[in-house]
Design a protein around this motif. Structure first.
Motif, PDB file in Angstrom:
ATOM      1  N   GLN A 108       0.813  -1.216   0.000  1.00  0.00           N
ATOM      2  CA  GLN A 108       0.000   0.000   0.000  1.00  0.00           C
ATOM      3  C   GLN A 108       0.850   1.271   0.000  1.00  0.00           C
ATOM      4  O   GLN A 108       0.318   2.378   0.027  1.00  0.00           O
ATOM      5  CB  GLN A 108      -0.916   0.018   1.234  1.00  0.00           C
ATOM      6  N   ILE A 109       2.175   1.102  -0.016  1.00  0.00           N
ATOM      7  CA  ILE A 109       3.108   2.234   0.092  1.00  0.00           C
ATOM      8  C   ILE A 109       4.002   2.279  -1.138  1.00  0.00           C
ATOM      9  O   ILE A 109       4.555   1.260  -1.549  1.00  0.00           O
ATOM     10  CB  ILE A 109       3.997   2.088   1.357  1.00  0.00           C
ATOM     11  N   ASP A 110       4.152   3.473  -1.689  1.00  0.00           N
ATOM     12  CA  ASP A 110       5.099   3.695  -2.780  1.00  0.00           C
ATOM     13  C   ASP A 110       6.173   4.643  -2.258  1.00  0.00           C
ATOM     14  O   ASP A 110       5.891   5.808  -1.976  1.00  0.00           O
ATOM     15  CB  ASP A 110       4.395   4.296  -3.993  1.00  0.00           C
ATOM     16  N   LYS A 111       7.383   4.151  -2.127  1.00  0.00           N
ATOM     17  CA  LYS A 111       8.465   4.965  -1.577  1.00  0.00           C
ATOM     18  C   LYS A 111       8.896   6.088  -2.517  1.00  0.00           C
ATOM     19  O   LYS A 111       9.579   7.013  -2.106  1.00  0.00           O
ATOM     20  CB  LYS A 111       9.678   4.090  -1.255  1.00  0.00           C
ATOM     21  N   GLN A 112       8.486   6.036  -3.779  1.00  0.00           N
ATOM     22  CA  GLN A 112       8.913   7.040  -4.757  1.00  0.00           C
ATOM     23  C   GLN A 112       7.967   8.234  -4.856  1.00  0.00           C
ATOM     24  O   GLN A 112       8.347   9.272  -5.384  1.00  0.00           O
ATOM     25  CB  GLN A 112       9.032   6.390  -6.146  1.00  0.00           C
ATOM     26  N   LEU A 113       6.747   8.095  -4.359  1.00  0.00           N
ATOM     27  CA  LEU A 113       5.760   9.170  -4.484  1.00  0.00           C
ATOM     28  C   LEU A 113       6.156  10.399  -3.665  1.00  0.00           C
ATOM     29  O   LEU A 113       6.673  10.272  -2.563  1.00  0.00           O
ATOM     30  CB  LEU A 113       4.381   8.700  -4.007  1.00  0.00           C
ATOM     31  N   GLU A 114       5.882  11.561  -4.211  1.00  0.00           N
ATOM     32  CA  GLU A 114       6.035  12.808  -3.467  1.00  0.00           C
ATOM     33  C   GLU A 114       4.755  13.024  -2.670  1.00  0.00           C
ATOM     34  O   GLU A 114       3.672  12.651  -3.105  1.00  0.00           O
ATOM     35  CB  GLU A 114       6.274  13.972  -4.418  1.00  0.00           C
TER      36      GLU A 114
END
Length: 181
Positions: free
Chosen positions: A143-149
């Motif tokens: 559920q987490i995208d480490k690349q998103l701002e």
């Protein structure tokens, strides 16, 4: 302005837990809180491994936590519990480090099977430090995208749940502050 300490138990350089914790810090700053981020990665390893509770770094962390109006503590799930790195840090803090403070527990993990890790590992840890443990939050790695701002969440439902828990934390901090006055 109330001061909040965010305590990260992730030893990973590229951590989903850290991404979520830092996002919570950004939201708190928008609500006019001062935020201090403390990571186990920033503590000298010898202080943790050798239990140097009287080291300058550990004394500073203890002081900062005890002076905070509230604490957010987060960790990835490792072997159905919080990280060993977090455990080594907690072991050198004073027994009442979270005394009378609202504490928001957060964990991230790869499987729904670890959902209860917040309840059965992190919450008892908070209680042992005399904190007022609030309802926790468990977020799946997927559920987490480490690349998103900005928001790291891929789904609106988890973003909504996260904001709800954060607002409960803010209310608890504000109510606790009023009681102390």
């Amino acid at each position: 302005m109330s001061h909040i300490v965010i305590l990260s138990g992730s030893p990973s350089a590229f951590s989903r837990s850290d991404k979520v914790l830092k996002y919570l810090g950004e939201l708190l700053e928008k609500e006019r809180f001062s935020v201090q981020y403390i990571s186990v990665k920033d503590v000298p390893p010898e202080d943790l491994i050798y239990g140097k509770f009287d080291s300058p770094a550990i004394e500073r962390i203890s002081y900062d936590i005890q002076g905070a109006a509230g604490v957010i503590i987060g960790s990835p799930v490792y072997k159905a519990a919080y990280s060993g790195a977090l455990k080594t840090l907690i072991d050198v803090l004073p027994q009442d480090a979270f005394k009378n403070k609202p504490v928001f527990p957060l964990m991230t993990g790869g499987s729904p099977a670890h959902l209860l890790a917040v309840e059965f590992s992190l919450k008892p840890l908070i209680a042992s430090l005399k904190g007022h443990c609030l309802q926790g939050l468990y977020v799946l790695d997927s559920q987490i995208d480490k690349q998103l701002e900005g928001s790291p969440f891929l789904e609106d439902e988890i973003l909504s749940r996260t904001k709800k828990r954060l607002h409960e934390f803010i209310s608890a901090v504000n109510n606790n502050r009023l009681v102390a006055i």
